[in-house]
Scaffold this motif. Structure first.
Motif, PDB file in Angstrom:
ATOM      1  N   LYS A 190     -13.345 -15.284  14.705  1.00  0.00           N
ATOM      2  CA  LYS A 190     -12.494 -14.890  13.576  1.00  0.00           C
ATOM      3  C   LYS A 190     -11.137 -14.444  14.106  1.00  0.00           C
ATOM      4  CE  LYS A 190     -14.347 -12.721  10.163  1.00  0.00           C
ATOM      5  NZ  LYS A 190     -14.984 -11.699   9.292  1.00  0.00           N
ATOM      6  N   VAL A 192      -8.511 -12.194  14.217  1.00  0.00           N
ATOM      7  CA  VAL A 192      -8.201 -10.847  13.750  1.00  0.00           C
ATOM      8  C   VAL A 192      -7.175 -10.226  14.682  1.00  0.00           C
ATOM      9  CG1 VAL A 192     -10.455 -10.514  12.678  1.00  0.00           C
ATOM     10  CG2 VAL A 192     -10.129  -9.844  15.051  1.00  0.00           C
ATOM     11  N   GLU A 201     -15.324 -11.000  17.068  1.00  0.00           N
ATOM     12  CA  GLU A 201     -16.022 -11.187  15.797  1.00  0.00           C
ATOM     13  C   GLU A 201     -16.023 -12.668  15.411  1.00  0.00           C
ATOM     14  OE1 GLU A 201     -15.853  -9.447  11.210  1.00  0.00           O
ATOM     15  OE2 GLU A 201     -14.397  -8.786  12.722  1.00  0.00           O
ATOM     16  N   GLN A 203     -16.343 -15.950  12.859  1.00  0.00           N
ATOM     17  CA  GLN A 203     -16.107 -16.425  11.505  1.00  0.00           C
ATOM     18  C   GLN A 203     -17.335 -17.164  10.995  1.00  0.00           C
ATOM     19  OE1 GLN A 203     -13.093 -16.087   9.773  1.00  0.00           O
ATOM     20  NE2 GLN A 203     -13.972 -17.011   7.939  1.00  0.00           N
ATOM     21  N   THR A 204     -17.909 -18.002  11.854  1.00  0.00           N
ATOM     22  CA  THR A 204     -19.112 -18.759  11.481  1.00  0.00           C
ATOM     23  C   THR A 204     -19.808 -19.236  12.747  1.00  0.00           C
ATOM     24  OG1 THR A 204     -19.936 -20.520  10.028  1.00  0.00           O
ATOM     25  CG2 THR A 204     -18.030 -21.049  11.382  1.00  0.00           C
ATOM     26  N   TYR A 219      -5.518 -16.002  18.344  1.00  0.00           N
ATOM     27  CA  TYR A 219      -6.370 -15.002  17.724  1.00  0.00           C
ATOM     28  C   TYR A 219      -5.802 -13.600  17.796  1.00  0.00           C
ATOM     29  CZ  TYR A 219      -9.711 -18.788  18.513  1.00  0.00           C
ATOM     30  OH  TYR A 219     -10.336 -20.003  18.554  1.00  0.00           O
ATOM     31  N   SER A 248      -6.190 -20.682  13.043  1.00  0.00           N
ATOM     32  CA  SER A 248      -7.152 -21.260  13.978  1.00  0.00           C
ATOM     33  C   SER A 248      -7.545 -22.649  13.492  1.00  0.00           C
ATOM     34  CB  SER A 248      -8.399 -20.369  14.058  1.00  0.00           C
ATOM     35  OG  SER A 248      -9.453 -21.025  14.733  1.00  0.00           O
ATOM     36  N   ILE A 289      -8.963 -22.090   9.728  1.00  0.00           N
ATOM     37  CA  ILE A 289      -8.852 -20.732   9.196  1.00  0.00           C
ATOM     38  C   ILE A 289      -7.369 -20.453   8.979  1.00  0.00           C
ATOM     39  CG2 ILE A 289      -9.365 -18.295   9.554  1.00  0.00           C
ATOM     40  CD1 ILE A 289     -11.518 -19.156  11.570  1.00  0.00           C
ATOM     41  N   ASN A 297      -7.950 -13.913   5.182  1.00  0.00           N
ATOM     42  CA  ASN A 297      -8.232 -15.195   5.805  1.00  0.00           C
ATOM     43  C   ASN A 297      -9.097 -16.065   4.899  1.00  0.00           C
ATOM     44  OD1 ASN A 297      -6.877 -14.190   7.979  1.00  0.00           O
ATOM     45  ND2 ASN A 297      -8.662 -13.992   9.308  1.00  0.00           N
ATOM     46  N   VAL A 299     -10.768 -20.320   4.494  1.00  0.00           N
ATOM     47  CA  VAL A 299     -11.255 -21.434   5.303  1.00  0.00           C
ATOM     48  C   VAL A 299     -11.137 -22.740   4.532  1.00  0.00           C
ATOM     49  CG1 VAL A 299     -13.299 -22.469   6.380  1.00  0.00           C
ATOM     50  CG2 VAL A 299     -12.845 -20.022   6.653  1.00  0.00           C
TER      51      VAL A 299
END
Length: 311
Positions: A190, A192, A201, A203-204, A219, A248, A289, A297, A299
């Protein structure tokens, strides 16, 4: 047959491998990566690319030629959004390996550097690089990690290995299944504001096999203008930081070098141009992203990309 694991440091980043084989291939992997490094490393004083940048006569290696041609293809496909000559502009704005990020630069200095930036200003002739301006500098960092992963994958294929995953600085080639007989699991980080790089962290999570994948994203490096957040990315055409919302770009492509280069280009192109290119290049898939209008954020992903998302 057991799964072997290895890791190390190459191209200014870390790599890791996992593969099902009856013995370790560490020395062969390192030899292959060092061969690529000897062609493409910006930090290797004796590499082919360093000699090219210093205008020292050098016969081009196989790896250098393959990467140069792939870069040229992606540059053409993206109308110059991917450009291996852009490094002087990246450094000018402080987004590269030198200095801190800047909000503005001297216009005259910018224009003077733009005179020798442009992928069409370098070409291969008689196994040598020919520059239209000797000040041109090549930097393959936007494609070399992906090519390195492809090179190790080719080594594994030569050995008849059916199950493996290779990661070099986040660029990945996977084949078959992991030691649990399941698809390889890969996290998409993610984007951040994490200047210390400690959260990691996700995102998926993606479940992949027989896939070449690369991610480009700033990032932990953003700037704000008029209340909007932008990633630190230089447009090779304008010479200035882009002002769009992509934070991203994760790309799946037929080769990791291809995925690496297109992911880099998408950071320059923005969401709408990226969508249009993906419509034309059905061999590519992307997971994007971006910063939405509300500042959160959001997607966007290619329809076929949805099949890889872990439920």
């Amino acid at each position: 047959m057991p799964y072997q694991h290895g890791n190390g440091y190459i191209f200014g980043t870390v790599y890791s491998v996992a593969y099902q084989y009856d013995d370790t291939l560490d020395s062969l992997i390192i030899d292959r990566l060092n061969t690529v490094d000897a062609s493409l490393s910006f930090f290797n004083d004796t590499s082919v690319i360093t000699k090219v940048n210093n205008n020292t006569p050098v016969n081009l290696s196989y790896d250098f030629i393959q990467v140069f041609k792939k870069a040229e293809y992606v540059s053409d496909a993206t109308n110059g959004a991917f450009d291996i000559t852009v490094a002087p502009l990246v450094n000018l704005w402080g987004f590269g390996f030198k200095g801190n990020c800047r909000q503005d630069v001297d216009t005259h200095l910018l224009d003077s550097i733009r005179q020798f930036v442009g992928y069409r200003k370098v070409r291969i002739s008689c196994n040598r690089i020919v520059k239209s301006d000797p000040r041109a500098i090549l930097d393959c960092s936007g494609i070399a990690k992906g090519y390195g992963a492809d090179a190790v994958a080719a080594l594994f294929d030569e050995k008849g290995i059916k199950n493996y995953m290779i990661e070099i600085g986040g660029e990945i080639v996977s084949k078959g299944v992991n030691d649990k007989k399941q698809p390889w699991k890969i996290g998409v980080i993610k984007p951040v504001d994490d200047s210390l790089s400690v959260t990691g962290e996700l995102q998926t999570m993606l479940a992949v096999n027989d896939v070449c994948m690369a991610t480009s994203g700033n990032y932990r490096r953003f700037y704000y203008k008029d209340g909007k957040k932008y990633a630190h990315t230089i447009d090779p055409i304008t010479g200035c930081p882009v002002q769009h919302s992509i934070l991203s770009a994760t790309v799946i492509a037929p080769s990791c070098a291809t995925a690496d280069a297109f992911a880099t280009a998408f950071m320059v192109m923005g969401l709408e141009r990226t969508k249009k290119l993906l419509d034309e290049h059905t061999e590519l898939m992307a997971y994007i992203i971006y910063a939405g209008k509300n500042g959160k954020n959001e997607v966007w992903l290619s329809p076929k990309m949805k099949t890889f998302i872990c439920q």
